[in-house]
Motif scaffolding. Structure first.
Motif, PDB file in Angstrom:
ATOM      1  N   LEU A  97       0.901  -1.224   0.041  1.00  0.00           N
ATOM      2  CA  LEU A  97      -0.144  -0.056   0.193  1.00  0.00           C
ATOM      3  C   LEU A  97       0.940   1.268  -0.052  1.00  0.00           C
ATOM      4  O   LEU A  97       0.670   2.211  -0.648  1.00  0.00           O
ATOM      5  N   ILE A  98       1.966   1.363   0.698  1.00  0.00           N
ATOM      6  CA  ILE A  98       2.853   2.439   1.025  1.00  0.00           C
ATOM      7  C   ILE A  98       3.643   2.697  -0.340  1.00  0.00           C
ATOM      8  O   ILE A  98       3.575   3.806  -0.831  1.00  0.00           O
ATOM      9  N   LEU A  99       3.822   1.407  -0.983  1.00  0.00           N
ATOM     10  CA  LEU A  99       4.616   1.676  -2.311  1.00  0.00           C
ATOM     11  C   LEU A  99       3.547   2.255  -3.379  1.00  0.00           C
ATOM     12  O   LEU A  99       3.995   3.073  -4.197  1.00  0.00           O
ATOM     13  N   GLY A 100       2.262   1.966  -3.124  1.00  0.00           N
ATOM     14  CA  GLY A 100       1.441   2.560  -4.137  1.00  0.00           C
ATOM     15  C   GLY A 100       1.444   4.196  -4.199  1.00  0.00           C
ATOM     16  O   GLY A 100       0.893   4.608  -5.037  1.00  0.00           O
ATOM     17  N   ALA A 101       1.731   4.694  -2.850  1.00  0.00           N
ATOM     18  CA  ALA A 101       1.881   6.114  -2.731  1.00  0.00           C
ATOM     19  C   ALA A 101       3.464   6.688  -2.902  1.00  0.00           C
ATOM     20  O   ALA A 101       3.490   8.056  -2.649  1.00  0.00           O
ATOM     21  N   PHE A 102       4.153   5.888  -3.565  1.00  0.00           N
ATOM     22  CA  PHE A 102       5.293   6.496  -3.925  1.00  0.00           C
ATOM     23  C   PHE A 102       5.638   7.781  -4.424  1.00  0.00           C
ATOM     24  O   PHE A 102       6.561   8.520  -4.308  1.00  0.00           O
ATOM     25  N   THR A 103       4.472   8.336  -5.271  1.00  0.00           N
ATOM     26  CA  THR A 103       4.801   9.513  -6.063  1.00  0.00           C
ATOM     27  C   THR A 103       4.309  10.792  -5.034  1.00  0.00           C
ATOM     28  O   THR A 103       4.387  11.769  -5.091  1.00  0.00           O
ATOM     29  N   LYS A 104       3.803  10.188  -4.003  1.00  0.00           N
ATOM     30  CA  LYS A 104       3.126  11.304  -2.945  1.00  0.00           C
ATOM     31  C   LYS A 104       3.958  11.440  -1.606  1.00  0.00           C
ATOM     32  O   LYS A 104       3.871  12.275  -0.982  1.00  0.00           O
ATOM     33  N   ILE A 105       4.786  10.239  -1.281  1.00  0.00           N
ATOM     34  CA  ILE A 105       5.255  10.257   0.214  1.00  0.00           C
ATOM     35  C   ILE A 105       6.241  11.292   0.529  1.00  0.00           C
ATOM     36  O   ILE A 105       6.019  11.787   1.881  1.00  0.00           O
ATOM     37  N   ARG A 110       1.979  12.858   5.811  1.00  0.00           N
ATOM     38  CA  ARG A 110       0.652  12.663   6.561  1.00  0.00           C
ATOM     39  C   ARG A 110      -0.223  12.045   6.125  1.00  0.00           C
ATOM     40  O   ARG A 110      -1.048  11.375   6.308  1.00  0.00           O
ATOM     41  N   GLN A 111      -0.657  12.784   4.729  1.00  0.00           N
ATOM     42  CA  GLN A 111      -1.785  12.372   3.947  1.00  0.00           C
ATOM     43  C   GLN A 111      -1.653  10.886   3.622  1.00  0.00           C
ATOM     44  O   GLN A 111      -2.535  10.172   3.628  1.00  0.00           O
ATOM     45  N   VAL A 112      -0.535  10.316   3.387  1.00  0.00           N
ATOM     46  CA  VAL A 112      -0.380   9.047   3.117  1.00  0.00           C
ATOM     47  C   VAL A 112      -0.818   8.008   4.180  1.00  0.00           C
ATOM     48  O   VAL A 112      -1.413   7.038   4.112  1.00  0.00           O
ATOM     49  N   ARG A 113      -0.452   8.692   5.419  1.00  0.00           N
ATOM     50  CA  ARG A 113      -1.262   7.801   6.809  1.00  0.00           C
ATOM     51  C   ARG A 113      -2.620   7.878   6.606  1.00  0.00           C
ATOM     52  O   ARG A 113      -3.162   6.746   6.820  1.00  0.00           O
ATOM     53  N   ASP A 114      -3.115   9.157   6.296  1.00  0.00           N
ATOM     54  CA  ASP A 114      -4.535   9.054   6.408  1.00  0.00           C
ATOM     55  C   ASP A 114      -5.131   8.060   5.103  1.00  0.00           C
ATOM     56  O   ASP A 114      -6.075   7.483   5.290  1.00  0.00           O
ATOM     57  N   TRP A 115      -4.730   8.065   3.995  1.00  0.00           N
ATOM     58  CA  TRP A 115      -5.026   7.299   3.092  1.00  0.00           C
ATOM     59  C   TRP A 115      -4.843   5.723   3.321  1.00  0.00           C
ATOM     60  O   TRP A 115      -5.788   5.105   3.153  1.00  0.00           O
ATOM     61  N   LEU A 116      -3.950   5.486   4.169  1.00  0.00           N
ATOM     62  CA  LEU A 116      -3.665   3.905   4.531  1.00  0.00           C
ATOM     63  C   LEU A 116      -5.093   3.592   5.433  1.00  0.00           C
ATOM     64  O   LEU A 116      -5.556   2.766   5.171  1.00  0.00           O
ATOM     65  N   GLU A 117      -5.180   4.545   6.291  1.00  0.00           N
ATOM     66  CA  GLU A 117      -6.387   4.268   7.146  1.00  0.00           C
ATOM     67  C   GLU A 117      -7.668   4.192   6.354  1.00  0.00           C
ATOM     68  O   GLU A 117      -8.391   3.428   6.693  1.00  0.00           O
ATOM     69  N   ALA A 150      -3.641   1.103  -5.728  1.00  0.00           N
ATOM     70  CA  ALA A 150      -3.850   2.341  -6.819  1.00  0.00           C
ATOM     71  C   ALA A 150      -4.491   3.318  -6.444  1.00  0.00           C
ATOM     72  O   ALA A 150      -4.138   4.539  -6.623  1.00  0.00           O
ATOM     73  N   LEU A 151      -5.391   3.431  -5.271  1.00  0.00           N
ATOM     74  CA  LEU A 151      -6.123   4.543  -4.621  1.00  0.00           C
ATOM     75  C   LEU A 151      -5.197   5.227  -3.695  1.00  0.00           C
ATOM     76  O   LEU A 151      -5.180   6.219  -3.210  1.00  0.00           O
ATOM     77  N   MET A 152      -3.795   4.478  -3.321  1.00  0.00           N
ATOM     78  CA  MET A 152      -2.912   5.339  -2.474  1.00  0.00           C
ATOM     79  C   MET A 152      -2.034   6.314  -3.212  1.00  0.00           C
ATOM     80  O   MET A 152      -1.612   7.128  -2.296  1.00  0.00           O
ATOM     81  N   SER A 153      -2.067   6.566  -4.380  1.00  0.00           N
ATOM     82  CA  SER A 153      -1.699   7.525  -5.206  1.00  0.00           C
ATOM     83  C   SER A 153      -2.576   8.722  -5.050  1.00  0.00           C
ATOM     84  O   SER A 153      -2.612   9.767  -5.686  1.00  0.00           O
ATOM     85  N   ASP A 154      -3.977   8.490  -4.504  1.00  0.00           N
ATOM     86  CA  ASP A 154      -5.021   9.631  -4.618  1.00  0.00           C
ATOM     87  C   ASP A 154      -5.470  10.233  -5.949  1.00  0.00           C
ATOM     88  O   ASP A 154      -5.416  11.415  -6.136  1.00  0.00           O
ATOM     89  N   PRO A 155      -5.657   8.951  -6.711  1.00  0.00           N
ATOM     90  CA  PRO A 155      -5.885   9.353  -8.156  1.00  0.00           C
ATOM     91  C   PRO A 155      -7.390   9.832  -8.214  1.00  0.00           C
ATOM     92  O   PRO A 155      -8.361   9.782  -7.593  1.00  0.00           O
TER      93      PRO A 155
END
Ligand SMILES: Nc1ncnc2c1ncn2[C@@H]1O[C@H](COP(=O)(O)OP(=O)(O)OP(=O)(O)O)[C@@H](O)[C@H]1O
Ligand SMILES: [Mg+2]
Length: 236
Positions: A97-105, A110-117, A150-155
């Motif tokens: 999941l965290i790898l899915g957010a690699f463009t944003k981390i 902080r948002q990445v933690r929120d998106w994970l939740e 895929a949703l972890m990049s907040d598309p």
């Protein structure tokens, strides 16, 4: 929101897309149906920068994304759930999941933690299995993970490649319900599906791809009642 104009893609001598054009408007669910080998996956890869176009143009929110690298297209807001899930099997659910957010981390830790939740709330099964290796998840759980990743990049837009493949009816329903929910959250969706009836039942409009060309298009309900679509794709 997305405009695909006369796109051609070749693999060596073989032409996989032969001048495909389509439009997806903001907030729509658009289905793409077609037989094995029609070029559906190639079309999604063309949109997300994973194959090179020989000809044509792709415009996303007014910006020409033709020829851009996949991570740049992802950063602009298009998430891709690839065919066959392709989760990182030797990594945990949470690491996937965290790898899915690699463009944003870097910019938005902080948002990445929120998106994970948010994803754990969407799919509690993933939370229960957060430390489990992704390769040991069931097929349906892996599909949930691929979608959440895929949703972890907040598309703003999601392209989904056969999310129902190999799933039991209960999981298929859960995935389709999630797609409907994502639209309610404001996302725009391009859904490739072999389960044509299921895809059409949740879509606004649809395209039929055949041998690398758009054979038909219309509202989902028109296509659901079209004699040729029924005969060829709905197995009536
Ligand atoms: N990397 C590749 N190299 C060569 N040919 C390819 C490659 N990828 C796809 N093709 C060919 O391009 C055509 C379209 O393939 P594609 O995977 O886009 O179809 P599809 O509609 O997604 O099929 P399916 O429903 O089976 O997933 C097929 O004839 C396929 O063999
Ligand atoms: Mg495919």
């Amino acid at each position: 929101m997305l405009s695909v104009n006369n796109v051609r893609v070749h693999y060596g001598m073989a032409e996989a897309l032969r001048g495909v054009s389509l439009e997806v408007a903001k907030g729509e669910i658009v289905a793409m149906i077609g037989r094995n080998g029609a070029g559906k996956t190639t079309l999604l890869k063309a949109i997300t920068g994973l194959v090179k176009l020989r000809e044509g143009d792709i415009i996303y929110q007014g910006e020409r994304i033709t020829g851009m690298q996949a991570h740049a297209i992802m950063r602009l807001g298009i998430g891709h759930v690839p065919q066959g899930r392709q989760v990182f099997g030797d990594q945990t659910v949470e690491d996937n999941l965290i790898l899915g957010a690699f463009t944003k981390i870097k910019q938005q830790p902080r948002q990445v933690r929120d998106w994970l939740e948010r994803e754990y709330t969407r799919f509690p099964r993933l939370k229960e299995r957060s430390k489990q290796l992704a390769g040991t998840l069931s097929g349906g759980e892996q599909q949930m993970l691929a979608l959440s990743r895929a949703l972890m990049s907040d598309p703003e837009m999601l392209v989904l490649d056969e999310p129902s493949m190999g799933l039991s009816p209960l999981f298929v329903k859960q995935i389709l319900d999630t797609v409907i929910q994502l639209r309610k959250e404001g996302k725009t969706i391009l859904l490739v599906e072999q389960l044509a009836a299921a895809a059409l039942s949740i879509s606004d409009r649809a395209y039929v791809l055949s041998s690398g060309q758009i054979e038909m298009s219309g509202t989902a309900s028109d296509l659901l009642h079209d004699e040729k679509v029924v005969r060829t794709y709905l197995g009536a």
